[in-house]
Design a protein around this motif. Sequence first.
Motif, PDB file in Angstrom:
ATOM      1  N   GLY A  10       0.788  -1.229   0.000  1.00 51.09           N
ATOM      2  CA  GLY A  10       0.000   0.000   0.000  1.00 51.09           C
ATOM      3  C   GLY A  10       0.818   1.276   0.000  1.00 51.09           C
ATOM      4  N   ARG A  11       1.796   1.343   0.864  1.00 51.53           N
ATOM      5  CA  ARG A  11       2.617   2.563   0.937  1.00 51.53           C
ATOM      6  C   ARG A  11       3.405   2.772  -0.340  1.00 51.53           C
ATOM      7  NH1 ARG A  11       4.515   1.265   7.017  1.00 51.53           N
ATOM      8  NH2 ARG A  11       2.623   1.985   8.037  1.00 51.53           N
ATOM      9  N   ASN A  12       3.918   1.689  -0.910  1.00 50.86           N
ATOM     10  CA  ASN A  12       4.675   1.820  -2.157  1.00 50.86           C
ATOM     11  C   ASN A  12       3.772   2.242  -3.311  1.00 50.86           C
ATOM     12  OD1 ASN A  12       6.990   1.102  -0.843  1.00 50.86           O
ATOM     13  ND2 ASN A  12       6.961  -1.013  -1.532  1.00 50.86           N
ATOM     14  N   ILE A  13       2.576   1.714  -3.346  1.00 51.53           N
ATOM     15  CA  ILE A  13       1.644   2.114  -4.401  1.00 51.53           C
ATOM     16  C   ILE A  13       1.398   3.614  -4.316  1.00 51.53           C
ATOM     17  CG2 ILE A  13      -0.762   1.945  -5.166  1.00 51.53           C
ATOM     18  CD1 ILE A  13      -0.537  -1.092  -4.464  1.00 51.53           C
ATOM     19  N   ALA A  14       1.185   4.129  -3.117  1.00 50.07           N
ATOM     20  CA  ALA A  14       0.972   5.568  -2.950  1.00 50.07           C
ATOM     21  C   ALA A  14       2.194   6.351  -3.425  1.00 50.07           C
ATOM     22  CB  ALA A  14       0.666   5.894  -1.486  1.00 50.07           C
TER      23      ALA A  14
END
Length: 79
Positions: A10-14
């Motif tokens: 999730g954080r990487n996608i953001a």
Amino acid sequence: MRHRYRNISGRNIARFRRASGLSQAELAQRLTELNVPMSRQAIGRIERRERKLYDGEAYAIAEVVGQTVSRLLDERVRS
């Protein structure tokens, strides 16, 4: 108790979405164009690590943001 590996992408996608200059709505639209329908709200839940990410969704997101699935899953990625 939350499991550590519930959604590590999730954080990487953001990060990669922002680096690509895309809003959540724009990413959702691009995914829909790839026949992976997803709402802006679903993108937000994934980025906040509240929703699981399916493998087909991960491949489509990686394609849109110009990364590999491995990079989406890499806990060492920093801004």
